[in-house]
Structure formats: structure tokens, C-alpha cells
Design a protein around this motif. Structure first.
Motif, PDB file in Angstrom:
ATOM      1  N   PRO A 152     -68.788 -13.888 -11.646  1.00 15.54           N
ATOM      2  CA  PRO A 152     -67.514 -13.422 -11.100  1.00 15.54           C
ATOM      3  C   PRO A 152     -66.417 -14.454 -11.370  1.00 15.54           C
ATOM      4  O   PRO A 152     -66.676 -15.635 -11.607  1.00 15.54           O
ATOM      5  CB  PRO A 152     -67.782 -13.306  -9.591  1.00 15.54           C
ATOM      6  CG  PRO A 152     -69.266 -13.365  -9.446  1.00 15.54           C
ATOM      7  CD  PRO A 152     -69.767 -14.171 -10.587  1.00 15.54           C
ATOM      8  N   LEU A 153     -65.176 -13.993 -11.337  1.00 13.68           N
ATOM      9  CA  LEU A 153     -64.004 -14.851 -11.498  1.00 13.68           C
ATOM     10  C   LEU A 153     -63.054 -14.568 -10.345  1.00 13.68           C
ATOM     11  O   LEU A 153     -62.653 -13.430 -10.141  1.00 13.68           O
ATOM     12  CB  LEU A 153     -63.285 -14.568 -12.821  1.00 13.68           C
ATOM     13  CG  LEU A 153     -64.099 -14.678 -14.118  1.00 13.68           C
ATOM     14  CD1 LEU A 153     -63.238 -14.242 -15.293  1.00 13.68           C
ATOM     15  CD2 LEU A 153     -64.581 -16.093 -14.327  1.00 13.68           C
ATOM     16  N   GLY A 154     -62.708 -15.594  -9.612  1.00 14.07           N
ATOM     17  CA  GLY A 154     -61.725 -15.430  -8.549  1.00 14.07           C
ATOM     18  C   GLY A 154     -60.619 -16.443  -8.728  1.00 14.07           C
ATOM     19  O   GLY A 154     -60.768 -17.621  -8.350  1.00 14.07           O
ATOM     20  N   GLY A 155     -59.523 -16.051  -9.329  1.00  8.24           N
ATOM     21  CA  GLY A 155     -58.430 -16.982  -9.588  1.00  8.24           C
ATOM     22  C   GLY A 155     -57.474 -17.089  -8.428  1.00  8.24           C
ATOM     23  O   GLY A 155     -57.449 -16.245  -7.528  1.00  8.24           O
ATOM     24  N   GLY A 156     -56.681 -18.134  -8.437  1.00 14.24           N
ATOM     25  CA  GLY A 156     -55.677 -18.308  -7.395  1.00 14.24           C
ATOM     26  C   GLY A 156     -55.125 -19.711  -7.415  1.00 14.24           C
ATOM     27  O   GLY A 156     -55.253 -20.449  -8.398  1.00 14.24           O
ATOM     28  N   ASP A 157     -54.496 -20.090  -6.322  1.00  8.62           N
ATOM     29  CA  ASP A 157     -53.938 -21.419  -6.164  1.00  8.62           C
ATOM     30  C   ASP A 157     -54.693 -22.159  -5.079  1.00  8.62           C
ATOM     31  O   ASP A 157     -55.267 -21.553  -4.167  1.00  8.62           O
ATOM     32  CB  ASP A 157     -52.454 -21.343  -5.783  1.00  8.62           C
ATOM     33  CG  ASP A 157     -51.606 -20.804  -6.918  1.00  8.62           C
ATOM     34  OD1 ASP A 157     -51.983 -21.025  -8.079  1.00  8.62           O
ATOM     35  OD2 ASP A 157     -50.581 -20.172  -6.643  1.00  8.62           O
ATOM     36  N   VAL A 158     -54.665 -23.474  -5.168  1.00  9.06           N
ATOM     37  CA  VAL A 158     -55.324 -24.305  -4.168  1.00  9.06           C
ATOM     38  C   VAL A 158     -54.503 -25.576  -3.990  1.00  9.06           C
ATOM     39  O   VAL A 158     -53.896 -26.077  -4.928  1.00  9.06           O
ATOM     40  CB  VAL A 158     -56.778 -24.621  -4.596  1.00  9.06           C
ATOM     41  CG1 VAL A 158     -56.810 -25.486  -5.833  1.00  9.06           C
ATOM     42  CG2 VAL A 158     -57.559 -25.243  -3.466  1.00  9.06           C
ATOM     43  N   ASN A 159     -54.485 -26.084  -2.760  1.00 12.92           N
ATOM     44  CA  ASN A 159     -53.762 -27.311  -2.467  1.00 12.92           C
ATOM     45  C   ASN A 159     -54.627 -28.514  -2.797  1.00 12.92           C
ATOM     46  O   ASN A 159     -55.734 -28.657  -2.270  1.00 12.92           O
ATOM     47  CB  ASN A 159     -53.377 -27.368  -0.983  1.00 12.92           C
ATOM     48  CG  ASN A 159     -52.298 -26.359  -0.638  1.00 12.92           C
ATOM     49  OD1 ASN A 159     -51.649 -25.806  -1.514  1.00 12.92           O
ATOM     50  ND2 ASN A 159     -52.116 -26.102   0.645  1.00 12.92           N
TER      51      ASN A 159
END
Length: 891
Positions: free
Chosen positions: A157-164
Motif C-alpha cells: 500500500p501507499l499512503g502519502g501525505g505530510d508530516v512534521n
């Protein structure tokens, strides 16, 4: 009678015949058959040597002829430097432009993915055609089923996004991928430093290991060679760095955000912060896999279909027949390319037309030049030169010009590589593969040779068949050219006009489509509005999340808005999630919820999916979105009040086509596994439709929730007013970090820029096609000017006689213009028919205009005719100024 020259085939036949006769004579003397054959061959060994010497001498003569043709071609081209420069420059521009566009097509469409055995890589998509839903995401149990199916080596699976990111020099917001531990084993990619995840790791939650991109390692950690084993904080969770990916590595994503990942974390997607695995929770937005070696895509799809049928039988409640659930395998390269294929092929076709038009123009020039060399060709043929040698000589000249133009075009391309990279929009995939590689050089060479043949063959054939009697009588005065040459020149101009018209109509349709998109009613006002992004952390342990609920997040939002409203120039401020950023979000930013409408309850796995935007009450007024009926959110709509929603007109027409949506109740459950919200939400207002998803889509159902009632982690701070774009980002960052110093504030953009960026691919296609169309128009004008000018020069004597006999200048003017207009009309009719076919093929690129738009077709045809008349007018004016006495002495 002339004797035919003997060639190698004559020697072959003669030797074979003598061998057979000699062998028969020896057999008659009593020798065995094998000995007779051997003796015969020994006897004729000297003949074989003679044949070989003949072949060697023949090859030497061919090489000598080629060398002579090249030297003669160079001498002839040096004698006409102006002509040579025009042809080489025309070819340089045509070959350079064609190769530039091909390099983009090669990098985007033709170049294989930069992973071992890329043909085995596929994207896996879940579809629900029964409820008109595609690519709805996958559940964790389905992922496990696929991994155990025996169809794939690996499934991730691929779960993209932003992270601090904290723990570096300053808080930073970075793009990350949450993948399975087998992700890099699936792609068969290894880090430049350290190691990747263990593909056999079955940790249910995050493994608390991280891989860094080369760019992040250099930017935030100063290329620290001892980075391995060090700790950093991602959304307040401690991770250990285990590796650094190679420079230039890119993930197989279709958007810039998916390609420019800077950190990777591995997870089993079955523990916090993910919900407990259920087949009804499609929390995995994207899944890729590597097929077993030797398994074709068709065979794999057949086995997947059988697996789906089995799962539907075993879990009928999770896969109701009404949804018609299917799993679809798509080559990963097609997923990466996205929807840019049609645009790029259109550009390649357009630049090929320009190159072809340039070749037609050069062919006309060469025909005129060949007419002037008619006496030379006749003398050479009269002295015994074979026609094939004359054709070869003229073709050599054409190919030499073409190759010189191709080399000049490549030099131009090499020098303008940086400019090309700036012109190509970032939204095009795989631009990191854009380079002048061997395939691009091969294309340039092939295009040069083909162009040389196209524009060199017709003049060569005409010049090699002169009328010896008339040519030798010219006494060196120059040639007016044969009738066949005149017909060929006219046919070339007609072709040139037809091709130019096709290209101009394509550009006209794109221009009208682009203008319609620019003039559509947005439904919101982007002027003087700026947005910046803030991401609230999502720690792995929900108990440590200080913004876990809407009630915990609301004080932060109110304090941010209070501070931002005090900034100089800020007239209004609001907060929304990333899905609320008009035209500025991608698929990963959307919040899919299953929609349940009171009185029409259906199970979640059969409910339609809708995207929800979560905003503060001032959002609608700040963007100038019109209220149609009901009311908007108020400050009293907080976490203690009953949940309310605002919808757009498209949503109301879709779900209550014959009723009043106000006061209706609906329930929204997070389709990606968030906490279920069982409370009924009341529709309190309807706003006008706004083009927030795409400028080409006006009727997308939208639903808005109040930020004080439903929390969101990916935030956008909107401000309106006469702002200083250079100062406001730093001021916003200062105020946000005064409330929470660990929050990065990033991505400042004006909404005007966001709207403009949403059109970047269409703008690129339009600019390129328009540039090629203008070039084609100029070439067509020059082509008809050259033909009419040559025709006037041919008929100077005739024009002098007409004038001497009393013909009026207006009649001469009309005669010349009529000839040019006749050619233009024939070319226009042919071009209109071809344009109808091309326009239908590019229908998917148009908005608001039909492929057969009569206004565009008529306007472009009239423009081309005006250009043709203008090009004819100059030689026509020269014709009426002919002095009859001079003209009568012309012959």
C-alpha cells in the motif's frame, strides 16, 4: 547496340555452369562424383578469385562515387551560401523543435520506469461500478488476500501525505510515504547509505524506522555521514534513521507531491493510528505490486477475477452484488503518466506538421534551384552520366543539408535545455528523466534523414529527367522550369496550406477552449487572497494527541484567527482543511466519507462516497461564495451544538432533486477508517456551485462541515486584503509558532497563482501549439509567395506582351492574384477535411467548444486566405510594374 555491363550475378551464373560441365566431363572419365566436384572447383579457383576481385572493385567504385558526390555537393553548397543558410536554418528550427518535444515525450511516455523489470509493476485499483465509483481504495484484509494469492511477489500500500519533522535545525513540513516494509524490495531499489526496511517485518503498526531522501539528508542534516541510527521526531513520534536513498530517486507517482517524497516510514496498517482491520474500511488509498516472473498482465487479471468471485462468495455482506466490486490491474507506467498522454501526442503531432511544412518549403526552393541547374543536368546526361548518378548526386546534396540542419538543431537544443525545463510544467510526470539521451539523438538523426529524403526526392527526380533538346538550347540563360516542375511546386504549396490549416485550427480550438476556461464563473473570488499551510501532528498513540478532537482543536483555531486578524493589511481570515483550498489540492488531500441520508439508509459499503471540506464560519464570506438559501455557519455552531452542514447546489440537485434540502439529515462516516460519526448532521444552507475541483467541472457535489464541530489535521490559513506577499508568510509563521513552536508553516501561495497553476498543462499545450501554428502560417505565406514570385518571373515575357497589346494593370493584378488564390482555396478545402478528423481526436482536450466549431474553422480559413492574398500581392505588384520593352527582350 550497347552491350550491358556484366555484374556479379553474371559471374555467379557463368561459374556455376562451367563447374557443372567440368564435373560431368570428369565423371565421364571415370572419377567418382565427389572427386569430380572437387577437381572442378580447383580448376575454376582462378575464376572465383576473379569474381571476388570484381566485387571488391565494384564496392570501391561505389565508395568512390559516394565520396565524389559528397565533395561535389559541398562545392555546390559553398557556391550558394545564402540558399544553404536558409535551408539549414529552417531545418535546424524544425529538427530542434521536434527533438525538444520528443525528448519530453520520451521522458514521460516512452522511457521505461527506472526500476528493474518495470513491466512486472502494476497498480491495483478497487472499483465499485454498481455505484459509479472508481479507485475507492483497498481494505487491509484485501491487501493480505492479494499478498497470499500467489499472483504477486510483493504487494505494498501507499499512503502519502505530510508530516512534521522536528529534531533537525528547525520544524519542517515534509512529504512522506507510509508504505509496507516490502515496498523497496518490490521496486528492487537499494539505499545509497544504510539499508531499507525488512520485507518480512510483520509489525502491525509503524516500525519506527525511517529512510531519508538524499535532498532531505543534505538540506536538514548537512550530509551527516553518521546519520544512521540517529533519532528524529515525526509528528512527535521518535523514529530511527536506517538509510538514505540515492540521489535522483523518485517514487512512481502521477503528481509532483507523490514524486517528491522526502521520508519513508513502514507500517502494517493494523494498529494505531490506523483503525482495526475491517473489509468495509478502505483505508489504503493506493496499492502497487510486482507480478510473479513470467506472469502476463492478462493472466494475472484472470486470476484476480477468480479471486474476487471467491471473496464475494465468502463475504457477501462486505461485497454486496449491488456494488459490483472488482479489482483492476493497471500497468504502473500508465498510472504514472496519468492523463497527459493526449496532450503530449498532440504536441508531437503539431511539431511534426511544422517540420513537414518546412520540408515542403525547402522542396520548393530546391525545385527552383533544380530548374536553374537544368542545363548542367542535361550536359552531364548527354556526356553519359546515368540518371541514377544524377539522382544520387542531388539526394546527397539534400541529405547533406538536412544533416547539417539536424546538427544545428541539436546544438540549439543543447544550449536551450534549461529553457525547455522551465517551459515544461512541473505537473508533467517523470521530468527528472528529461535528457538528451541516445533515443533522442537517434530520433534527431532519423528525422534529419527522413526530412532530407522528403524535400530532396522530388527535386532530384525532376532534375534527373530533363528535356535535353530544350535544356541545351538555353545557352546558359537560365531555365524557367518544366511543366512537371511547375505542377509539383503548386502541389507542394497546396499541401503546405492544408497542413498549416490543420495546425492553425487545432491551435484555434485550444485557444477558444482556454479562453472559455479563463472566463468561466469561478463561484469564488481569488483576488487579494493568500493561503498558507499548517499541519497538526498525528502521533501513533492517539492518547498523546493534543488536537485529537474538535473540542481540543477549536481553541487553537480561534487563537490563530485572532492573531492573524491583527496583521497589517489583513481584512479577513479563515481556516479550512486542504480539501477546502480551491484548485490547490490533490487526491491525497481529499476526505472521502460514506454518505447516509435519513430515510434512505444503506450499509456503509454500499453508500456513495463524497468529499468533505472542513472550514471555519468566515470561509464563505472570505472567498465571496454566494449563499443561495438557508444560513451559513455561526460562532454558536460549536462542539456542543448539534452538527450542521452546508452543501452546494449540485449536491442538492443530486440527492434531493425534487425536494428542499434544508432541514434534511445525513450521516458521514470516514471511509478511510476514522472514528464513525453516528450523529445525524442537519443541512442548514445551500451555496452556489464553485469550481473548486477543476475549472472544467462546475457541478461537483460539495459538502462543508464546521471546523469547530469536526477536527481536521491538514489546515490552510486564508487571508484577504491588500497584502505584502513578501512579508505576510513570515508574519503568519511567527504568529502560528507563537501558539505552538513545533508547528511548521509552509506553502504560501496566492489564490490567483493557484488558479493559474491549475491550467499549467493546458497553457503549455496551447503555447506550444500556437507557436507552431504561427510558424506554419509564416511558412505557408512564404511558400505561396515563392511560387507566385517564380511564376511572375517565368511569365515576364508574356506579361510584357499583354501590356504592349493594351492589357490594363488591374487585369494583370487580378490574373496573378487569381492564381495564388486558386492554390490557397484548394489547400484550404483539403485542410478543412483533414482538420475535421484531427479535431475529433483532440476532443478530450477541449472545454466549452465543439471539435467542429464552425466559428473557429471559418475564422482560421479566412485568416489563411488573407495571408495568401497578402503573400501574392507583392509579386503581383511587381508584375504590373513590368516595362513592356524590357519584358519583350527577356527571351
Amino acid at each position: 547496340m550497347f552491350k550491358r555491363k556484366r555484374d556479379a550475378s553474371d559471374f555467379d551464373a557463368e561459374i556455376e555452369a562451367h563447374l557443372q560441365l567440368e564435373a560431368e566431363r570428369l565423371r565421364a572419365e571415370g572419377l567418382p562424383d565427389r572427386d569430380a566436384q572437387a577437381a572442378a572447383r580447383r580448376a575454376f579457383g582462378n575464376v572465383t578469385h576473379a569474381q571476388e576481385r570484381f566485387r571488391e572493385s565494384r564496392s570501391a567504385r561505389a565508395a568512390d562515387h559516394l565520396w565524389q558526390d559528397l565533395r561535389y555537393a559541398l562545392r555546390m553548397l559553398r557556391k550558394s551560401p545564402g540558399f544553404s543558410a536558409v535551408v539549414i536554418l529552417t531545418m535546424a528550427l524544425g529538427i530542434g523543435a521536434s527533438t525538444a518535444i520528443f525528448s519530453v515525450v520520451d521522458a514521460t511516455l516512452l522511457h521505461p520506469l527506472p526500476y528493474p523489470h518495470p513491466e512486472q509493476l502494476v497498480s491495483i485499483r478497487d472499483d465499485l461500478p454498481g455505484v459509479a465509483a472508481q479507485d475507492v481504495g483497498m481494505s487491509v484484509p484485501e491487501w493480505h488476500d492479494l499478498q497470499r494469492s500467489g499472483i504477486f511477489d510483493y504487494v505494498s500500500p501507499l499512503g502519502g501525505g505530510d508530516v512534521n519533522l522536528t529534531g533537525a535545525s528547525h520544524p519542517e513540513r515534509i512529504r512522506f510515504y507510509n508504505v509496507a516494509p516490502n515496498y523497496f524490495a518490490l521496486l528492487d531499489v537499494k539505499p545509497q547509505l544504510g539499508s531499507s526496511f525488512n520485507p518480512d517485518d510483520h509489525t502491525p503498526g509503524f516500525t519506527l524506522e525511517a529512510l531519508l531522501s538524499d535532498g532531505l539528508w543534505k538540506r536538514s542534516f548537512a550530509s551527516d555521514p553518521h546519520i544512521l541510527g540517529k533519532s528524529l521526531r515525526l509528528d512527535n513520534d521518535l523514529y530511527r534513521v536506517i538509510g538514505v536513498m540515492p540521489p535522483g530517486y523518485r517514487d512512481p507517482g502521477s503528481t509532483p507531491e507523490q514524486r517528491n517524497i522526502e521520508i519513508w516510514c513502514a507500517s502494517g496498517f493494523a494498529a494505531d493510528p490506523a483503525p482495526p482491520p475491517q473489509r468495509s474500511l478502505r483505508i489504503l488509498p493506493g496499492v502497487i505490486a510486482r507480478l510473479k516472473p513470467g506472469l502476463t498482465l492478462a493472466a494475472a487479471q484472470s486470476r484476480i477475477d477468480a479471486l474476487v468471485a471467491s471473496m464475494q462468495k465468502d463475504f457477501p455482506k462486505d461485497y454486496p452484488l449491488r456494488t459490483a466490486w472488482t479489482i483492476r490491474l493497471v500497468p504502473l507506467r500508465e498510472t504514472v503518466v496519468g492523463n497527459v498522454r493526449q496532450s503530449l501526442l498532440l504536441l508531437l503531432g503539431a511539431v511534426a506538421l511544422v517540420l513537414l511544412i518546412g520540408c515542403v518549403n525547402i522542396a520548393n526552393l530546391l525545385l527552383a534551384r533544380a530548374s536553374a541547374r537544368g542545363r548542367e543536368m542535361a550536359l552531364r546526361q548527354a556526356l553519359g552520366a546515368a540518371r541514377s548518378r544524377l539522382v544520387a548526386q542531388l539526394l546527397t546534396e539534400g541529405l547533406l543539408l538536412s544533416l547539417a540542419g539536424g546538427m544545428a538543431g541539436l546544438i540549439i537544443l543543447f544550449c536551450s535545455q534549461g529553457l525547455l525545463a522551465q517551459l515544461v510544467p512541473d505537473s508533467l510526470p517523470r521530468l527528472n528523466a528529461l535528457s538528451i539521451n541516445w533515443s533522442v539523438l537517434l530520433f534527431a538523426s532519423g528525422a534529419s534523414l527522413l526530412a532530407g529524403l522528403i524535400f530532396g526526392l522530388a527535386p532530384a527526380l525532376h532534375a534527373a529527367k530533363p528535356d535535353l533538346t530544350s535544356a541545351l538550347k538555353q545557352q546558359g540563360r537560365g531555365s524557367s522550369g518544366s511543366g512537371g516542375q511547375a505542377h509539383t511546386r503548386r502541389a507542394l504549396v497546396v499541401t503546405e496550406f492544408a497542413l498549416s490549416l490543420v495546425l492553425m485550427i487545432a491551435a484555434g480550438l485550444l485557444l477558444r477552449s482556454f479562453a472559455d476556461l479563463l472566463n468561466v464563473g469561478l463561484g469564488f473570488n481569488p483576488q487579494k487572497v493568500m493561503a498558507m499551510h499548517v499541519w497538526l501532528p498525528i502521533p501513533n498513540d492517539p492518547a498523546t494527541d493534543i488536537y485529537r478532537t474538535a473540542a481540543q482543536e477549536a481553541p487553537f483555531l480561534r487563537e490563530i484567527l485572532r492573531r492573524v486578524n491583527t496583521l497589517p493589511g489583513v481584512e479577513e481570515a479563515a481556516v479550512g482543511d486542504m480539501a477546502a483550498l480551491p484548485l490547490g489540492h490533490d487526491r491525497d488531500d481529499l476526505n472521502p466519507f460514506s454518505l447516509i441520508i435519513e430515510g434512505h439508509e444503506t450499509p456503509d459499503n454500499e453508500a456513495p462516497l463524497v468529499n468533505v471540506s472542513i472550514v471555519t464560519p468566515d470561509y464563505f464570506h472570505l472567498l465571496r461564495m454566494s449563499l443561495v438559501r438557508g444560513r451559513l455557519f455561526g460562532e454558536f455552531d460549536d462542539e456542543k451544538a448539534p452538527p450542521v452542514a452546508v452543501i452546494n447546489e449540485a449536491f442538492a440537485k443530486t440527492y434531493w432533486p425534487h425536494g428542499d434540502p434544508l432541514g434534511q439529515h445525513l450521516r458521514l462516516n470516514d471511509a478511510r477508517g476514522g472514528a464513525a460519526h453516528t450523529d445525524w448532521t442537519t443541512v442548514v444552507g445551500v451555496v452556489a456551485d464553485a469550481r473548486t475541483e477543476s475549472l472544467a467541472q462546475s457541478g461537483v457535489p460539495q459538502i462543508y462541515m464546521d471546523s469547530y464541530q469536526r477536527r481536521s489535521k491538514d489546515l490552510a490559513i486564508f487571508v484577504r486584503g491588500p497584502l505584502d506577499p513578501g512579508a505576510i508568510p513570515a508574519q503568519l509563521r511567527e504568529h502560528v509558532q507563537a501558539v505552538n513552536p513545533e508547528l511548521p508553516v509552509f506553502g504560501a501561495q496566492t489564490l490567483d497563482d493557484t488558479v493559474s497553476a491549475s491550467l499549467s498543462e493546458r497553457r503549455f499545450s496551447l503555447e506550444m501549439v500556437a507557436l507552431f501554428a504561427v510558424t506554419a502560417l509564416l511558412l505557408a505565406g512564404l511558400g505561396i509567395y515563392g511560387v507566385i514570385s517564380y511564376m511572375v518571373n517565368e511569365r515576364t515575357h508574356e506579361i510584357g506582351i499583354r501590356l504592349a497589346l493594351g492589357a490594363g494593370k488591374n487585369s494583370i493584378l487580378q490574373m496573378v492574384l487569381r492564381q495564388g488564390l486558386r492554390l490557397a482555396m484548394v489547400g484550404t478545402m483539403a485542410g478543412l477535411l483533414a482538420a475535421l478528423i484531427v479535431a475529433r481526436l483532440m476532443a478530450g482536450l477541449l472545454y466549452g467548444v465543439r471539435p467542429t466549431d464552425p466559428l473557429t474553422f471559418v475564422a482560421v480559413a479566412l485568416l489563411l486566405l488573407v495571408v495568401a492574398l497578402s503573400a501574392c500581392y507583392i509579386p503581383a505588384r511587381r508584375a504590373i510594374r513590368v516595362d513592356p520593352l524590357v519584358a519583350l527582350r527577356h527571351e
